[in-house]
Scaffold this motif. Sequence first.
Motif, short mmCIF file in Angstrom:
data_model
loop_
_atom_site.label_atom_id
_atom_site.label_comp_id
_atom_site.label_asym_id
_atom_site.label_seq_id
_atom_site.Cartn_x
_atom_site.Cartn_y
_atom_site.Cartn_z
N GLY A 1 0.83 -1.20 0.00
CA GLY A 1 0.00 0.00 0.00
C GLY A 1 0.86 1.24 0.00
O GLY A 1 2.09 1.18 -0.16
N LYS A 2 0.22 2.37 0.24
CA LYS A 2 0.92 3.65 0.16
C LYS A 2 2.05 3.73 1.18
O LYS A 2 3.18 4.13 0.85
N ALA A 3 1.75 3.38 2.44
CA ALA A 3 2.76 3.51 3.49
C ALA A 3 3.94 2.56 3.26
O ALA A 3 5.10 2.95 3.38
N THR A 4 3.64 1.30 2.93
CA THR A 4 4.72 0.34 2.74
C THR A 4 5.51 0.63 1.47
O THR A 4 6.73 0.44 1.42
N ALA A 5 4.84 1.14 0.43
CA ALA A 5 5.55 1.54 -0.78
C ALA A 5 6.54 2.67 -0.47
O ALA A 5 7.67 2.69 -0.98
N GLY A 6 6.13 3.60 0.38
CA GLY A 6 7.01 4.69 0.75
C GLY A 6 8.25 4.21 1.48
O GLY A 6 9.36 4.71 1.26
N VAL A 7 8.08 3.21 2.35
CA VAL A 7 9.22 2.64 3.06
C VAL A 7 10.17 1.98 2.07
O VAL A 7 11.40 2.14 2.15
N ILE A 8 9.62 1.22 1.15
CA ILE A 8 10.45 0.52 0.16
C ILE A 8 11.25 1.52 -0.67
O ILE A 8 12.46 1.36 -0.89
N GLU A 9 10.57 2.56 -1.12
CA GLU A 9 11.25 3.57 -1.95
C GLU A 9 12.36 4.26 -1.17
O GLU A 9 13.48 4.44 -1.67
N ASP A 10 12.06 4.66 0.07
CA ASP A 10 13.08 5.33 0.88
C ASP A 10 14.28 4.42 1.10
O ASP A 10 15.43 4.84 0.97
#
Length: 328
Positions: free
Chosen positions: A58-67
């Motif tokens: 989802g949005k939150a986990t995608a953000g973690v992966i990208e960071d």
Amino acid sequence: MDPARALRDIAFQLERAGEPTYRVRAFRQAAGVVDRLSAEELESRVRAGTLQALKGIGKATAGVIEDAWMGRVPAYAAKVSEADLPDGGPLRAALRGDCHTHSDWSDGGSPILEMAEAGRALGHEWMVLTDHSPRLTVAHGLSAERLRSQMDEVARVNEAVAPFRLLHGIEVDILLDGGLDQTEALLSRLDFVVASVHSKLRMPAREMTPRLLDAVANPHVRVLGHCTGRLVRGQGRPESAFDAEKVFTACRENGVAVEINSRPERLDPPMRLLRLAAELGCDFAIDSDAHAPGQLDWQVYGCVRAEQAGLAADRIINTRTAEDLLAR
């Protein structure tokens, strides 16, 4: 920074802080998705911004992966405030293991290997896996067949985590007549048995006392788990009534440790009973009763309570080596 590791680290901190299971699961599931991606596909999706097209991200986990992929500390990690846990003092430093833990074979949320790896990362030398027995159906208790299958899985996990040692145990239900919810033959094959009451917690003391006495007299039992069954959070649950002096004396005489259950909603036994058991000469097990990796760190709560009761490390069986623990 490894994106899957970053996701699991956040899940650990959420568990440690007692956050809702669904939130923790989202991060662990996303980590599993990342594990299945090739490095090329991960890079491609990060660059294209298509991570959320994958089921389980989802949005939150995608953000973690990208960071993490970009080498940044994930922004979400900064939002996760660590639980304000005590350090546990000298007793926590003396603990070598944990006698009461659960996996996703019963009502835990993580595979056996993940629980063992988390215990090792916390500095333990050993840990006992104690999934539930069959009559506790609400917790997906293990039938005799599933318990035998788990023995093989524990052996495989031990190959993966050596020299850390995962001992195979059970949290066996204490039945109404004081019997145990598993065959004697199977109990004799296990490394360790925690016996706990999970049903008819409000029975009169005249019935609960002999129920507990019969259980701790069983030669397979090593620990009496969360002896009053109380819950101190939410709607709460009162303590079970029993003759504590008789039960704790029986624990001492039978070499059964009284558990200091460290779960924040249990903190069982209450301090007055903990002090009574200490005065009567009992040994103790400071256990997390963890149902997820981040909860293994909850042992510190038990350490604080043990210190308040004046207990030294030599009264705590978790301070022993695995060999000494098994040499009873």
